[in-house]
Design a protein around this motif. Structure first.
Motif, mmCIF file in Angstrom:
data_model
loop_
_atom_site.group_PDB
_atom_site.id
_atom_site.type_symbol
_atom_site.label_atom_id
_atom_site.label_comp_id
_atom_site.label_asym_id
_atom_site.label_seq_id
_atom_site.Cartn_x
_atom_site.Cartn_y
_atom_site.Cartn_z
ATOM 1 N N ALA A 156 -1.466 5.831 -8.705
ATOM 2 C CA ALA A 156 -0.744 7.014 -8.231
ATOM 3 C C ALA A 156 -1.723 8.164 -7.982
ATOM 4 C CB ALA A 156 0.312 7.435 -9.263
ATOM 5 N N ALA A 159 -3.399 7.378 -4.752
ATOM 6 C CA ALA A 159 -2.468 7.637 -3.645
ATOM 7 C C ALA A 159 -2.337 9.139 -3.388
ATOM 8 C CB ALA A 159 -1.104 7.029 -3.967
ATOM 9 N N ASP A 189 -2.315 -3.409 -6.464
ATOM 10 C CA ASP A 189 -1.717 -2.132 -6.897
ATOM 11 C C ASP A 189 -2.057 -0.990 -5.927
ATOM 12 O OD1 ASP A 189 -0.664 -3.370 -9.102
ATOM 13 O OD2 ASP A 189 -2.089 -2.517 -10.548
ATOM 14 N N ASP A 192 -0.991 -1.852 -1.907
ATOM 15 C CA ASP A 192 0.465 -1.761 -1.717
ATOM 16 C C ASP A 192 0.914 -0.297 -1.705
ATOM 17 O OD1 ASP A 192 1.001 -4.412 -1.433
ATOM 18 O OD2 ASP A 192 1.832 -4.721 -3.438
ATOM 19 N N ARG A 193 0.390 0.450 -2.638
ATOM 20 C CA ARG A 193 0.801 1.854 -2.777
ATOM 21 C C ARG A 193 0.385 2.686 -1.548
ATOM 22 N NH1 ARG A 193 2.377 4.264 -8.196
ATOM 23 N NH2 ARG A 193 3.087 6.286 -7.441
#
Lengths: 302, 302
Positions: A156, A159, A189, A192-193
């Motif tokens: 996160a 991202a 992980d 995909d994000r």
């Protein structure tokens, strides 16, 4: 297994590779660069424009680039740490320029004494300057798959950095496995994000083979549709842990696996292995490339 | 990515590893074996019963096994080349025994001066003798993914060998990537073919990291549902091409990747790395294991 038909490899040996080896002569750098330009590779990270006291290996970047014979079919890029470097890169004629920020705050501070957040503010200015100079700006997110100081890095957080730099105008993003902490699970992980939020942004992955998983990580990324990878001829670039250990994944190991799987790279593997042999001579140490040692699994793998 | 929950690793360092290193002392072999028995590994290939003139590294197989302290939770196996070896292995108490045939006729002839077909006839007799002695028989098909003399090996030929040895009573089959010629594409070709014909036969894969692709090959096999792999602590076992280059994939690199992906192996990675360090001391050379060099990506990977 669904794989892309073509993969675009960016050769980083002349910059990322040599920057992490003992300094070599300018003429050797030029010879390496020119040799790579004739292998069918279509992208090469040629030099970085950094302070010579910080990174003496790249002190002659202007001379190297001035002496090189660029192949019109190859896209060359340079890495810059700041506005001063950006000006030098633009003056030298580069139109694809990379900048770096570390996803790990501790890693970023230890590298350049700034928080990730402070670096992102700097990058916004840098991206604008690159665009003003007519260049595209790629943001490389270092320690994407883990940090040697902090351990796991939350996808996160990665991202969020991508959101920010794209909002600030970055043309492309790259994810660096700075100390070889990626595994297929980490690749899934992050990809995909990021793909979920930004399906159309060009995305490149940069793996180290520190713990043996580089080709497994690349295979995973291919299955996710990623088609751009960094690699370093011969595995130039060493390792932060131990002499002889692996840093950058070797370009010929990537090309070798891809060709045997029917994935086109445009690279002449045999010519590339010749250059890896030359790279080994230039740095004067055995490079950690299995395909250089053992040769292709069969002759004529292309 | 669909992966199995559990994987069964057979540690081959004491046999396949040490057989391809310079000879070491009997006491060191016993220490290595006993240390491995305490890492959580549940299968260990302990020794081979071969002619001491052919393979002096295993001349003390009986002494090693007699001095070892087997862990009741571990399945130990031995490799035998012929009936004489089989008798020795049975007398020593082994009840899981491996025999080998090469899928490549040239490789088989160069190794033991017999055609593959002649070896298959021998194996039929050998399998029967093992069963008579109360042991199970695993047939290892060497050069499954390519032969250094012949090049590509047709998966149909491998499948034919499997048909034959299963008809002759083999309990399990294993596929050896003898000189590191496997790539994910080759793994898919062989596993799909064998699984299609024999969906319920236990199947084990043995990869070498000669060209950097061992973990990519294991990842591919995991996606095909394969759950049994050989690996060698520290990457013991060298390489047919060059000193310092990789042969057997290092057990700790396999365990490291699997654990980070949530796949259980039962192995205590930290204890295993300690044994790899000891293996390095025993053979007196740097072993080609990235996880041994660099440590796990984060502490406490288990």
């Amino acid at each position: 297994m669904q794989l892309p038909e073509k993969v675009s490899i960016r050769e980083v040996g002349p910059r990322d590779g040599l920057q992490n080896e003992d300094p070599v002569a300018t003429a050797d750098k030029v010879r390496l660069l020119d040799a790579l330009s004739g292998t069918g590779l279509r992208r090469i990270e040629a030099v970085s424009f950094v302070h010579p006291k910080a990174i003496p290996q790249m002190a002659d970047a202007d001379q190297v680039w001035a002496a090189a014979k660029p192949n019109p079919d190859v896209r060359y890029s340079a890495l810059v740490p700041n506005l001063r470097g950006a000006r030098r890169a633009l003056e030298a004629g580069f139109r694809e320029i990379e900048v770096v920020v570390s996803a790990s705050d501790t890693h970023n501070r230890r590298n350049i004494n700034r928080s990730t957040e402070e670096s992102l503010d700097d990058l916004a200015e840098l991206i604008a300057a690159l665009h003003d100079g007519g260049a595209s700006a790629e943001v490389i997110v270092a320690t994407t798959f883990g940090c040697p100081y902090e351990g796991d890095v939350d996808p996160a957080r990665v991202a969020g950095i991508v959101d920010r730099v794209l909002a600030d105008g970055a043309d492309r993003v790259a994810f660096g496995d700075t100390t070889g902490m990626a595994t297929p699970r980490r690749v899934i992980d992050v990809v995909d994000r990021v793909r979920g939020a930004h399906p159309d942004v060009p995305l490149l992955l940069h793996f180290h083979n520190t713990r043996g998983a580089a080709l497994a990580n690349i295979l995973t990324a291919l299955q996710l549709g990623v088609t751009e990878f960094d690699a370093s001829v011969g595995g130039l670039g060493g390792c932060p842990y131990a002499p002889g250990a692996s840093g950058n994944v070797a370009t010929e190991e990537v090309v070798h696996m891809l060709h045997d799987m029917g994935v086109d790279t445009g690279v002449d593997l045999s010519a590339l292995i010749d250059v890896a042999r030359e790279a080994e001579r230039i740095v004067g140490r055995e490079l950690p490339s299995g395909v250089l040692r053992a040769g292709p699994r069969v002759p004529g793998l292309g």
